[in-house]
Design a protein around this motif. Structure first.
Motif, PDB file in Angstrom:
ATOM      1  N   THR A   1      76.174-126.455  32.464  1.00 23.66           N
ATOM      2  CA  THR A   1      77.536-126.527  32.975  1.00 23.66           C
ATOM      3  C   THR A   1      77.646-125.795  34.302  1.00 23.66           C
ATOM      4  O   THR A   1      76.911-124.855  34.580  1.00 23.66           O
ATOM      5  CB  THR A   1      78.544-125.896  31.989  1.00 23.66           C
ATOM      6  N   VAL A   2      78.587-126.249  35.121  1.00 21.83           N
ATOM      7  CA  VAL A   2      78.919-125.589  36.381  1.00 21.83           C
ATOM      8  C   VAL A   2      80.437-125.617  36.524  1.00 21.83           C
ATOM      9  O   VAL A   2      81.119-126.308  35.775  1.00 21.83           O
ATOM     10  CB  VAL A   2      78.272-126.275  37.619  1.00 21.83           C
ATOM     11  N   ALA A   3      80.960-124.877  37.502  1.00 19.63           N
ATOM     12  CA  ALA A   3      82.393-124.923  37.806  1.00 19.63           C
ATOM     13  C   ALA A   3      82.558-124.863  39.314  1.00 19.63           C
ATOM     14  O   ALA A   3      81.831-124.159  40.012  1.00 19.63           O
ATOM     15  CB  ALA A   3      83.122-123.761  37.144  1.00 19.63           C
ATOM     16  N   PHE A   4      83.522-125.628  39.807  1.00 24.39           N
ATOM     17  CA  PHE A   4      83.851-125.617  41.230  1.00 24.39           C
ATOM     18  C   PHE A   4      84.923-124.570  41.486  1.00 24.39           C
ATOM     19  O   PHE A   4      85.964-124.575  40.829  1.00 24.39           O
ATOM     20  CB  PHE A   4      84.368-126.985  41.680  1.00 24.39           C
ATOM     21  N   VAL A   5      84.695-123.683  42.446  1.00 23.50           N
ATOM     22  CA  VAL A   5      85.697-122.705  42.847  1.00 23.50           C
ATOM     23  C   VAL A   5      86.600-123.378  43.870  1.00 23.50           C
ATOM     24  O   VAL A   5      86.132-123.913  44.863  1.00 23.50           O
ATOM     25  CB  VAL A   5      85.041-121.448  43.459  1.00 23.50           C
ATOM     26  N   GLY A   6      87.902-123.366  43.604  1.00 27.10           N
ATOM     27  CA  GLY A   6      88.866-124.003  44.491  1.00 27.10           C
ATOM     28  C   GLY A   6      89.215-125.410  44.068  1.00 27.10           C
ATOM     29  O   GLY A   6      90.003-126.078  44.725  1.00 27.10           O
ATOM     30  N   ASP A   7      88.662-125.874  42.961  1.00 27.45           N
ATOM     31  CA  ASP A   7      88.988-127.205  42.462  1.00 27.45           C
ATOM     32  C   ASP A   7      90.476-127.262  42.135  1.00 27.45           C
ATOM     33  O   ASP A   7      91.016-126.360  41.510  1.00 27.45           O
ATOM     34  CB  ASP A   7      88.164-127.509  41.208  1.00 27.45           C
ATOM     35  N   GLY A   8      91.143-128.291  42.575  1.00 24.75           N
ATOM     36  CA  GLY A   8      92.571-128.438  42.313  1.00 24.75           C
ATOM     37  C   GLY A   8      93.458-127.805  43.370  1.00 24.75           C
ATOM     38  O   GLY A   8      94.677-127.884  43.274  1.00 24.75           O
ATOM     39  N   THR A   9      92.869-127.174  44.391  1.00 27.45           N
ATOM     40  CA  THR A   9      93.664-126.616  45.483  1.00 27.45           C
ATOM     41  C   THR A   9      93.664-127.603  46.646  1.00 27.45           C
ATOM     42  O   THR A   9      92.894-128.562  46.665  1.00 27.45           O
ATOM     43  CB  THR A   9      93.085-125.273  45.975  1.00 27.45           C
ATOM     44  N   LEU A  10      94.517-127.370  47.631  1.00 35.37           N
ATOM     45  CA  LEU A  10      94.583-128.260  48.792  1.00 35.37           C
ATOM     46  C   LEU A  10      93.270-128.296  49.558  1.00 35.37           C
ATOM     47  O   LEU A  10      92.870-129.339  50.079  1.00 35.37           O
ATOM     48  CB  LEU A  10      95.709-127.836  49.732  1.00 35.37           C
ATOM     49  N   ALA A  11      92.578-127.162  49.631  1.00 39.43           N
ATOM     50  CA  ALA A  11      91.300-127.103  50.351  1.00 39.43           C
ATOM     51  C   ALA A  11      90.176-127.772  49.575  1.00 39.43           C
ATOM     52  O   ALA A  11      89.163-128.151  50.148  1.00 39.43           O
ATOM     53  CB  ALA A  11      90.928-125.656  50.640  1.00 39.43           C
ATOM     54  N   GLY A  12      90.342-127.921  48.266  1.00 36.61           N
ATOM     55  CA  GLY A  12      89.296-128.521  47.437  1.00 36.61           C
ATOM     56  C   GLY A  12      88.187-127.527  47.140  1.00 36.61           C
ATOM     57  O   GLY A  12      88.249-126.364  47.528  1.00 36.61           O
ATOM     58  N   PRO A  13      87.146-127.985  46.450  1.00 32.25           N
ATOM     59  CA  PRO A  13      86.047-127.101  46.064  1.00 32.25           C
ATOM     60  C   PRO A  13      85.381-126.452  47.278  1.00 32.25           C
ATOM     61  O   PRO A  13      85.090-127.123  48.268  1.00 32.25           O
ATOM     62  CB  PRO A  13      85.071-128.029  45.346  1.00 32.25           C
ATOM     63  N   GLN A  14      85.164-125.137  47.179  1.00 27.36           N
ATOM     64  CA  GLN A  14      84.537-124.386  48.258  1.00 27.36           C
ATOM     65  C   GLN A  14      83.232-123.725  47.842  1.00 27.36           C
ATOM     66  O   GLN A  14      82.430-123.356  48.684  1.00 27.36           O
ATOM     67  CB  GLN A  14      85.499-123.304  48.762  1.00 27.36           C
TER      68      GLN A  14
END
Length: 184
Positions: A112-125
């Motif tokens: 498993t992994v997770a995207f930081v910033g997923d769901g924000t205007l900037a998107g995954p960072q």
């Protein structure tokens, strides 16, 4: 946005080890476009675990440099893999070249992994993932560390936790009211 793992066109149908990740826009009915050819060079590429960000803009996945012909042998896939990201999926659907980079090489990565910033205007960072020393079996799962890496070429991962345990990454987020000038 639909992403699939499939045989490389040159490998013919059904190859378990010469694989690519392809993408299509199901709303437009577009053709499949290859995303991973720059990170899956050669014919020994078994791909396991792919993850798509909520907005369909970023893909992460694992590939193992293996020529094992047995489709039932998952050892190479789970114990010695590269973690890659493709950061411009929407642009690829418009005809651009994929921006695919390897963010962790030859490690035993978790499932498993997770995207930081997923769901924000900037998107995954950035990407949160677990990794341990590569090996020939899953005995390294209990010695993993939790890491985070920005989604850019050449980024150096930062360790988040060195407990050396088995991790299941469920989510990564960013507190929207963060103040960089304080330790809060």
């Amino acid at each position: 946005i639909l992403c699939v793992i499939a045989s490389d066109a040159s490998a013919g149908a059904g190859s378990p080890t010469d694989l690519e990740v392809y993408v299509m826009d199901t709303n437009r009915g577009s053709n499949l476009a290859v995303l991973t050819s720059s990170v899956t060079t050669g014919t020994a590429n078994a791909i396991n675990h792919i993850y798509l960000s909520a907005d369909g803009s970023v893909l992460a996945g694992q590939n193992a440099k293996t020529a094992a012909s047995s489709a039932t042998s998952r050892v190479p896939l789970n114990s010695n893999s590269n973690l890659f990201v493709v950061t411009n999926i929407h642009a690829v659907l418009g005809g651009a070249t994929p921006n695919a980079v390897v963010v962790s090489t030859a490690q035993s990565h978790g499932a498993t992994v997770a995207f930081v910033g997923d769901g924000t205007l900037a998107g995954p960072q950035a990407l949160i993932y677990s990794s341990g020393s590569s090996g020939s079996s899953n005995t390294t799962w209990a010695t993993r560390t939790l890491k985070v890496v920005p989604l850019v070429a050449g980024a150096v991962p930062t360790s988040l936790d060195n407990t050396q345990s088995t991790y299941a990454v469920l989510a990564g987020g960013r507190k929207l009211d963060d103040d960089a000038s304080t330790a809060d």
